[in-house]
Design an enzyme around this catalytic site. Structure first.
Site, short mmCIF file in Angstrom:
data_model
loop_
_atom_site.label_atom_id
_atom_site.label_comp_id
_atom_site.label_asym_id
_atom_site.label_seq_id
_atom_site.Cartn_x
_atom_site.Cartn_y
_atom_site.Cartn_z
N SER A 287 0.67 -9.54 2.90
CA SER A 287 0.06 -10.16 1.73
C SER A 287 -0.30 -11.60 2.02
O SER A 287 0.37 -12.28 2.81
CB SER A 287 1.10 -10.12 0.60
OG SER A 287 0.74 -11.01 -0.43
N TYR B 265 10.10 -11.77 -2.79
CA TYR B 265 9.09 -10.77 -2.37
C TYR B 265 8.32 -11.28 -1.15
O TYR B 265 8.20 -10.58 -0.14
CB TYR B 265 8.12 -10.48 -3.53
CG TYR B 265 6.87 -9.77 -3.08
CD1 TYR B 265 6.90 -8.43 -2.68
CD2 TYR B 265 5.63 -10.43 -3.02
CE1 TYR B 265 5.76 -7.78 -2.24
CE2 TYR B 265 4.48 -9.79 -2.59
CZ TYR B 265 4.55 -8.46 -2.20
OH TYR B 265 3.42 -7.82 -1.76
N LYS C 110 8.05 -10.00 3.03
CA LYS C 110 6.83 -9.77 3.83
C LYS C 110 6.88 -10.61 5.11
O LYS C 110 6.54 -10.15 6.20
CB LYS C 110 5.58 -10.11 3.03
CG LYS C 110 5.31 -9.17 1.86
CD LYS C 110 4.95 -7.78 2.33
CE LYS C 110 4.75 -6.80 1.19
NZ LYS C 110 4.68 -5.40 1.61
P1 NAD Z 1 2.41 0.63 -5.45
O1 NAD Z 1 3.71 0.33 -6.11
O2 NAD Z 1 1.33 1.25 -6.26
O3 NAD Z 1 2.65 1.58 -4.18
C1 NAD Z 1 3.82 1.50 -3.39
C2 NAD Z 1 4.32 2.92 -3.20
O4 NAD Z 1 5.48 2.90 -2.37
C3 NAD Z 1 4.71 3.61 -4.50
O5 NAD Z 1 4.09 4.89 -4.54
C4 NAD Z 1 6.24 3.72 -4.42
O6 NAD Z 1 6.72 4.87 -5.10
C5 NAD Z 1 6.46 3.77 -2.93
N1 NAD Z 1 7.76 3.26 -2.46
C6 NAD Z 1 8.36 2.09 -2.78
N2 NAD Z 1 9.52 1.98 -2.13
C7 NAD Z 1 9.66 3.10 -1.37
C8 NAD Z 1 10.66 3.56 -0.48
N3 NAD Z 1 11.77 2.86 -0.24
N4 NAD Z 1 10.46 4.75 0.14
C9 NAD Z 1 9.35 5.48 -0.09
N5 NAD Z 1 8.38 5.09 -0.95
C10 NAD Z 1 8.54 3.92 -1.57
O7 NAD Z 1 1.91 -0.72 -4.77
P2 NAD Z 1 0.53 -1.04 -4.06
O8 NAD Z 1 -0.19 -2.05 -4.87
O9 NAD Z 1 -0.15 0.21 -3.66
O10 NAD Z 1 1.07 -1.82 -2.77
C11 NAD Z 1 1.22 -1.18 -1.51
C12 NAD Z 1 1.73 -2.21 -0.51
O11 NAD Z 1 0.80 -3.30 -0.43
C13 NAD Z 1 3.07 -2.84 -0.86
O12 NAD Z 1 3.82 -2.99 0.33
C14 NAD Z 1 2.69 -4.19 -1.44
O13 NAD Z 1 3.71 -5.13 -1.25
C15 NAD Z 1 1.47 -4.53 -0.61
N6 NAD Z 1 0.57 -5.50 -1.28
C16 NAD Z 1 0.03 -5.19 -2.50
C17 NAD Z 1 -0.79 -6.12 -3.14
C18 NAD Z 1 -1.39 -5.82 -4.50
O14 NAD Z 1 -1.89 -6.75 -5.15
N7 NAD Z 1 -1.39 -4.57 -4.98
C19 NAD Z 1 -1.09 -7.35 -2.54
C20 NAD Z 1 -0.55 -7.61 -1.29
C21 NAD Z 1 0.29 -6.67 -0.66
N1 UFG Z 2 -3.23 -14.71 -14.35
C1 UFG Z 2 -3.38 -15.09 -15.66
N2 UFG Z 2 -2.85 -14.26 -16.62
C2 UFG Z 2 -2.21 -13.10 -16.33
C3 UFG Z 2 -2.06 -12.73 -14.97
C4 UFG Z 2 -2.58 -13.58 -14.00
O1 UFG Z 2 -3.95 -16.13 -15.97
O2 UFG Z 2 -1.74 -12.42 -17.24
C5 UFG Z 2 -3.82 -15.58 -13.31
C6 UFG Z 2 -2.80 -16.13 -12.33
O3 UFG Z 2 -2.23 -17.31 -12.82
C7 UFG Z 2 -3.65 -16.32 -11.08
C8 UFG Z 2 -4.67 -15.18 -11.18
O4 UFG Z 2 -4.70 -14.79 -12.54
O5 UFG Z 2 -4.35 -17.54 -11.16
C9 UFG Z 2 -4.31 -13.97 -10.32
O6 UFG Z 2 -2.98 -13.57 -10.62
P1 UFG Z 2 -2.38 -12.17 -10.12
O7 UFG Z 2 -1.01 -12.06 -10.67
O8 UFG Z 2 -3.34 -11.06 -10.40
O9 UFG Z 2 -2.38 -12.34 -8.53
P2 UFG Z 2 -1.63 -13.40 -7.61
O10 UFG Z 2 -2.68 -14.09 -6.80
O11 UFG Z 2 -0.70 -14.24 -8.36
O12 UFG Z 2 -0.74 -12.46 -6.69
C10 UFG Z 2 -1.26 -11.28 -6.08
C11 UFG Z 2 -0.12 -10.27 -5.94
C12 UFG Z 2 0.90 -10.78 -4.97
C13 UFG Z 2 0.24 -11.14 -3.68
C14 UFG Z 2 -0.89 -12.12 -3.90
C15 UFG Z 2 -1.63 -12.41 -2.63
O13 UFG Z 2 0.50 -10.05 -7.18
O14 UFG Z 2 1.84 -9.77 -4.71
O15 UFG Z 2 -1.81 -11.59 -4.85
O16 UFG Z 2 -2.04 -11.22 -2.06
F1 UFG Z 2 1.15 -11.69 -2.87
#
Ligand code: NAD
Ligand code: UFG
Length: 338
Positions: A124, A148, A152
């Site tokens: 991330s 979190y 990572k």
């Molecule tokens: P998500 O929660 O939709 O998907 C994660 C999946 O992993 C889920 O289906 C959950 O059931 C499964 N899971 C969790 N722990 C597990 C375990 N111990 N064993 C087996 N399965 C398990 O989340 P996502 O948004 O699809 O994110 C996927 C990955 O990308 C994560 O590692 C997250 O940290 C990373 N990531 C997501 C974002 C974002 O904004 N969505 C940003 C940066 C990084």
């Molecule tokens: N925001 C609002 N109101 C809300 C939610 C978010 O104003 O209800 C704003 C936040 O302050 C930020 C922007 O919208 O300025 C984006 O916020 P998000 O929560 O959607 O995303 P972040 O950038 O904070 O974080 C996301 C993921 C993290 C990841 C990061 C970088 O949640 O897990 O992107 O990849 F680490």
């Protein structure tokens, strides 16, 4: 290639399954369903017309991972499985270290046992901490501001040590910026449990009347309109980035590579609200609220390394992100009322 997707039933994993199958890979999902439902896999099956084995298991269970790798003759793993809620990670740090760090350790142990050394890992942009310069390139210093993010970072460092000890590994670390939107079919998308933490699903629920209004966290940042700026990337583009990364692992002669997956373009919270309203002809009531702890003012990627090394570039713009997110939200409403 035969690819195991840990966390394959989740938001990003399900979209990646579609993209990998379109690129003629065979996909097996491994998920404990802690934050997803098996129906997501069924929907990927209906989009792709392909049967996808789902192994219900936990990545912390090394033997279960070992069995999945051997039973399905897996050649590469894309590791999405993890917990991702920043606030929850501060309340339950042990859970996050256990699930994310120990889970990844058990996974790579099982992979090593089975001789599977091709891995793509979901990292991330949070690992960049407070930006010291923009755009953020992969050489930017890393740090963590919450548990979190620290999981990572710890996993990235652990993978670095593993790659240094055994250069036979081919590991791709993908640093995602802000994935949003949904597949064109609207069959899969982002549907978080409870009140969403992230901006786009929150906006969708306000538009649908499921939540009364959006709180904009701060309008006094040093940005053009005072609200936070992020690099939103369409989930289908992001998914295609994984296909490109997997291909690069077979051609790049380096045990570990790090690539940003972002667009290079930043949009503010108000930009997002206005685009969503315009594209979807809806109204998003909002109010300005205090800043959210830990948020940075501006965060966007340099996508140059992914472009040069992976030949990957995001092609879908903000309108497509907003339109697809809304199509998915409306589909959820139909599903829930049916
Ligand atoms: P998500 O929660 O939709 O998907 C994660 C999946 O992993 C889920 O289906 C959950 O059931 C499964 N899971 C969790 N722990 C597990 C375990 N111990 N064993 C087996 N399965 C398990 O989340 P996502 O948004 O699809 O994110 C996927 C990955 O990308 C994560 O590692 C997250 O940290 C990373 N990531 C997501 C974002 C974002 O904004 N969505 C940003 C940066 C990084
Ligand atoms: N925001 C609002 N109101 C809300 C939610 C978010 O104003 O209800 C704003 C936040 O302050 C930020 C922007 O919208 O300025 C984006 O916020 P998000 O929560 O959607 O995303 P972040 O950038 O904070 O974080 C996301 C993921 C993290 C990841 C990061 C970088 O949640 O897990 O992107 O990849 F680490």
């Amino acid at each position: 290639m035969k690819v195991l997707l840990t966390g394959g039933a989740g938001y990003i994993g399900s979209h990646c399954a579609v993209a990998l199958i379109a690129a003629e890979h065979q996909v097996v999902c491994f998920d404990n369903l802690s934050n997803s439902r098996p129906q997501a896999i069924e929907r990927v099956e209906s989009i792709t017309g392909t049967r996808i084995p789902l192994v219900v298991g936990d990545v912390r269970d090394r033997e279960a991972v070992h069995r999945a790798l051997t039973d399905h003759a897996i050649e590469a793993v894309v590791h999405f499985a993890g917990l991702k809620a920043v606030g929850e990670s501060a309340e339950k740090p042990m859970l996050y270290y256990d699930n994310n760090v120990r889970g990844t350790l058990a996974l790579v142990e099982a992979m090593a046992e089975c001789g599977v050394r091709r891995l793509v890992f979901s990292s991330s942009a949070t690992v960049y901490g407070q930006p010291q310069y923009l755009p953020l390139d992969e050489a930017h210093p890393t740090s963590a501001t919450n548990p979190y993010g620290r999981t990572k970072l710890m996993i990235e460092e652990m993978l670095g040590d593993i790659a240094a000890a055994d250069p036979g590994w081919r590991i791709g670390v993908l640093r995602y910026f802000n994935p949003v939107g949904a597949h064109d079919s609207a069959l899969i998308g982002e549907d978080p449990n409870g009140v969403p933490n992230n901006l786009m699903p929150f906006i969708s629920r306000v538009a649908a009347g499921r939540l009364p209004e959006l709180s904009v966290f701060g309008d006094d940042y040093d940005t053009a309109d005072g609200t936070g700026v992020r690099d939103y990337v369409h989930i289908v583009d992001l998914a295609e980035g994984h296909v490109a990364a997997l291909a690069a692992l077979t051609t790049i002669d380096r045990p570990l590579s790090i690539w940003n997956l972002g667009t290079g373009q930043g949009y503010s919270v108000l930009d997002m609200i206005r685009s969503f309203e315009r594209v979807n002809a809806v109204s998003i009531p909002y109010r300005i609220a205090p800043r959210r702890a830990g948020d940075v003012a501006t965060c966007y990627a340099s996508p140059a390394k992914a472009r040069d090394e992976l030949g990957w570039q995001a092609s879908r713009g903000l309108d497509a992100m907003c339109a697809s997110a809304w199509r998915f939200e409306r589909m959820l409403a139909t599903r829930n009322s049916g």
